[in-house]
Design a protein around this motif. Structure first.
Motif, mmCIF file in Angstrom:
data_model
loop_
_atom_site.group_PDB
_atom_site.id
_atom_site.type_symbol
_atom_site.label_atom_id
_atom_site.label_comp_id
_atom_site.label_asym_id
_atom_site.label_seq_id
_atom_site.Cartn_x
_atom_site.Cartn_y
_atom_site.Cartn_z
ATOM 1 N N ARG A 122 14.087 14.933 -8.469
ATOM 2 C CA ARG A 122 13.306 15.342 -9.644
ATOM 3 C C ARG A 122 12.726 14.131 -10.371
ATOM 4 O O ARG A 122 11.575 14.155 -10.829
ATOM 5 N N ALA A 123 13.530 13.081 -10.498
ATOM 6 C CA ALA A 123 13.054 11.867 -11.161
ATOM 7 C C ALA A 123 11.857 11.289 -10.416
ATOM 8 O O ALA A 123 10.854 10.904 -11.029
ATOM 9 N N ALA A 124 11.945 11.242 -9.097
ATOM 10 C CA ALA A 124 10.843 10.709 -8.290
ATOM 11 C C ALA A 124 9.570 11.538 -8.491
ATOM 12 O O ALA A 124 8.478 10.984 -8.658
ATOM 13 N N GLU A 125 9.699 12.842 -8.479
ATOM 14 C CA GLU A 125 8.516 13.679 -8.660
ATOM 15 C C GLU A 125 7.937 13.531 -10.069
ATOM 16 O O GLU A 125 6.720 13.517 -10.240
ATOM 17 N N ARG A 126 8.790 13.401 -11.084
ATOM 18 C CA ARG A 126 8.323 13.151 -12.453
ATOM 19 C C ARG A 126 7.502 11.863 -12.504
ATOM 20 O O ARG A 126 6.501 11.769 -13.219
ATOM 21 N N LEU A 127 7.933 10.866 -11.720
ATOM 22 C CA LEU A 127 7.259 9.572 -11.698
ATOM 23 C C LEU A 127 5.969 9.578 -10.872
ATOM 24 O O LEU A 127 5.245 8.592 -10.845
ATOM 25 N N GLY A 128 5.676 10.691 -10.199
ATOM 26 C CA GLY A 128 4.441 10.800 -9.436
ATOM 27 C C GLY A 128 4.589 10.608 -7.940
ATOM 28 O O GLY A 128 3.594 10.551 -7.218
ATOM 29 N N PHE A 129 5.821 10.494 -7.455
ATOM 30 C CA PHE A 129 6.045 10.374 -6.014
ATOM 31 C C PHE A 129 5.756 11.716 -5.343
ATOM 32 O O PHE A 129 5.993 12.779 -5.927
ATOM 33 N N SER B 210 6.903 9.161 -1.607
ATOM 34 C CA SER B 210 6.128 7.917 -1.688
ATOM 35 C C SER B 210 4.993 8.030 -2.693
ATOM 36 O O SER B 210 4.597 9.130 -3.095
ATOM 37 N N ILE B 211 4.506 6.853 -3.052
ATOM 38 C CA ILE B 211 3.243 6.708 -3.775
ATOM 39 C C ILE B 211 2.411 5.736 -2.949
ATOM 40 O O ILE B 211 2.895 4.669 -2.547
ATOM 41 N N LEU B 212 1.173 6.101 -2.685
ATOM 42 C CA LEU B 212 0.263 5.238 -1.931
ATOM 43 C C LEU B 212 -0.647 4.493 -2.901
ATOM 44 O O LEU B 212 -0.857 4.927 -4.042
ATOM 45 N N ASP B 213 -1.216 3.396 -2.427
ATOM 46 C CA ASP B 213 -2.073 2.581 -3.286
ATOM 47 C C ASP B 213 -3.239 3.374 -3.867
ATOM 48 O O ASP B 213 -3.590 3.210 -5.037
ATOM 49 N N LYS B 214 -3.810 4.275 -3.078
ATOM 50 C CA LYS B 214 -4.930 5.080 -3.591
ATOM 51 C C LYS B 214 -4.466 6.060 -4.666
ATOM 52 O O LYS B 214 -5.273 6.491 -5.493
ATOM 53 N N GLU B 215 -3.192 6.412 -4.682
ATOM 54 C CA GLU B 215 -2.639 7.263 -5.740
ATOM 55 C C GLU B 215 -2.282 6.427 -6.970
ATOM 56 O O GLU B 215 -2.412 6.894 -8.102
ATOM 57 N N ARG C 213 0.816 -1.217 0.000
ATOM 58 C CA ARG C 213 0.000 0.000 0.000
ATOM 59 C C ARG C 213 0.845 1.260 0.000
ATOM 60 O O ARG C 213 0.337 2.355 -0.165
ATOM 61 N N ARG C 214 2.153 1.084 0.180
ATOM 62 C CA ARG C 214 3.065 2.223 0.225
ATOM 63 C C ARG C 214 4.330 1.849 -0.533
ATOM 64 O O ARG C 214 4.957 0.822 -0.257
ATOM 65 N N TYR C 215 4.704 2.692 -1.489
ATOM 66 C CA TYR C 215 5.880 2.492 -2.333
ATOM 67 C C TYR C 215 6.784 3.697 -2.103
ATOM 68 O O TYR C 215 6.408 4.832 -2.412
ATOM 69 N N GLU C 216 7.951 3.448 -1.519
ATOM 70 C CA GLU C 216 8.819 4.544 -1.083
ATOM 71 C C GLU C 216 10.008 4.761 -2.018
ATOM 72 O O GLU C 216 10.496 3.823 -2.639
ATOM 73 N N TRP C 217 10.461 5.998 -2.028
ATOM 74 C CA TRP C 217 11.686 6.405 -2.730
ATOM 75 C C TRP C 217 12.427 7.295 -1.754
ATOM 76 O O TRP C 217 11.886 8.270 -1.240
ATOM 77 N N LYS C 218 13.661 6.942 -1.476
ATOM 78 C CA LYS C 218 14.490 7.778 -0.613
ATOM 79 C C LYS C 218 15.778 8.086 -1.351
ATOM 80 O O LYS C 218 16.286 7.259 -2.104
ATOM 81 N N ALA D 285 -1.480 15.757 -13.501
ATOM 82 C CA ALA D 285 -2.916 15.782 -13.772
ATOM 83 C C ALA D 285 -3.633 14.648 -13.034
ATOM 84 O O ALA D 285 -4.723 14.849 -12.490
ATOM 85 N N ALA D 286 -3.019 13.489 -12.998
ATOM 86 C CA ALA D 286 -3.631 12.335 -12.326
ATOM 87 C C ALA D 286 -3.802 12.583 -10.828
ATOM 88 O O ALA D 286 -4.776 12.135 -10.234
ATOM 89 N N LEU D 287 -2.850 13.294 -10.245
ATOM 90 C CA LEU D 287 -2.883 13.525 -8.797
ATOM 91 C C LEU D 287 -3.544 14.837 -8.399
ATOM 92 O O LEU D 287 -3.743 15.084 -7.218
ATOM 93 N N ALA D 288 -3.903 15.662 -9.379
ATOM 94 C CA ALA D 288 -4.536 16.949 -9.075
ATOM 95 C C ALA D 288 -5.846 16.714 -8.336
ATOM 96 O O ALA D 288 -6.646 15.845 -8.685
ATOM 97 N N GLY D 289 -6.035 17.461 -7.284
ATOM 98 C CA GLY D 289 -7.277 17.371 -6.530
ATOM 99 C C GLY D 289 -7.409 16.125 -5.688
ATOM 100 O O GLY D 289 -8.488 15.796 -5.220
ATOM 101 N N ARG D 290 -6.301 15.410 -5.487
ATOM 102 C CA ARG D 290 -6.397 14.189 -4.675
ATOM 103 C C ARG D 290 -6.751 14.534 -3.239
ATOM 104 O O ARG D 290 -6.476 15.623 -2.749
ATOM 105 N N GLU D 291 -7.354 13.584 -2.588
ATOM 106 C CA GLU D 291 -7.677 13.739 -1.173
ATOM 107 C C GLU D 291 -6.592 13.058 -0.368
ATOM 108 O O GLU D 291 -6.441 11.853 -0.422
ATOM 109 N N ASP D 292 -5.817 13.834 0.365
ATOM 110 C CA ASP D 292 -4.716 13.261 1.171
ATOM 111 C C ASP D 292 -5.182 12.898 2.557
ATOM 112 O O ASP D 292 -6.118 13.319 3.062
#
Length: 182
Positions: free
Chosen positions: A107-114, A137-142, A92-97, A175-182
């Protein structure tokens, strides 16, 4: 490339092979080679690590791509395949450190949607230097919103005859993450 990693650079292929054998002798990390299907040549390494099924959390790391692989569709496809697999396995949680000084990695992580979560100050010591660690991170709901963005970006119709992308992945992930509920 080796500045921010805890091992390497390696003086020889034999030294690299010793290190790879040590890495593969344990269940964590799990390294994967990134192989160009057309040429059969290996151009990179990427790993699952900090694998925690009890909390359904897993990290991607040791992203070590040769200059031939960096900033290519194959590099993005490799990231996508590992992400998709992790979420399919129920994580449910995919991390990048990364080292907080490693701006290209961030920058690469943010491009990928983290999503940037913060910086752990003086988190560790790496090669004799204090390291602040950036967490993303990217969560399963994202992921359910991001996966279609990846598929759209990777589709052949997104690239012109010269291989140039028509729409950038960062545009699609934002665009995919715009307006997401955190």
């Amino acid at each position: 490339m080796w500045t921010y990693l805890t091992a390497g650079p390696f003086a020889s292929q034999a030294e690299l092979e010793v290190w790879l054998r040590q890495m593969t002798s344990k269940p964590d990390p799990q390294p994967y080679a990134v192989v160009d299907a057309e040429t059969g040549k290996t151009h990179g390494l990427i790993c699952y690590l900090r694998i925690a099924p009890e909390s359904a959390s897993i990290e991607v790391g040791w992203v070590t791509f040769s200059p031939i692989l960096q900033q290519t569709t194959l590099a993005t496809a490799a990231q996508f395949l590992l992400m998709r697999n992790a979420f399919a396995l129920g994580y449910r949680r995919y991390e990048w450190k990364c080292n907080a000084l490693n701006i290209p990695s961030h920058r690469a992580a943010e491009r990928l949607g983290f999503t940037f979560e913060g910086i752990f100050r003086q988190a560790t010591i790496n090669k004799g230097r204090s390291r602040d660690t950036t967490w993303l991170s990217i969560l399963d709901k994202e992921w359910v919103k991001l996966e279609p963005a990846y598929l759209q970006w990777l589709d052949a119709s997104n690239f012109d005859a010269d291989g140039r992308q028509r729409v950038s992945l960062s545009t699609l992930t934002r665009a995919a993450l715009a307006g997401r509920e955190d």
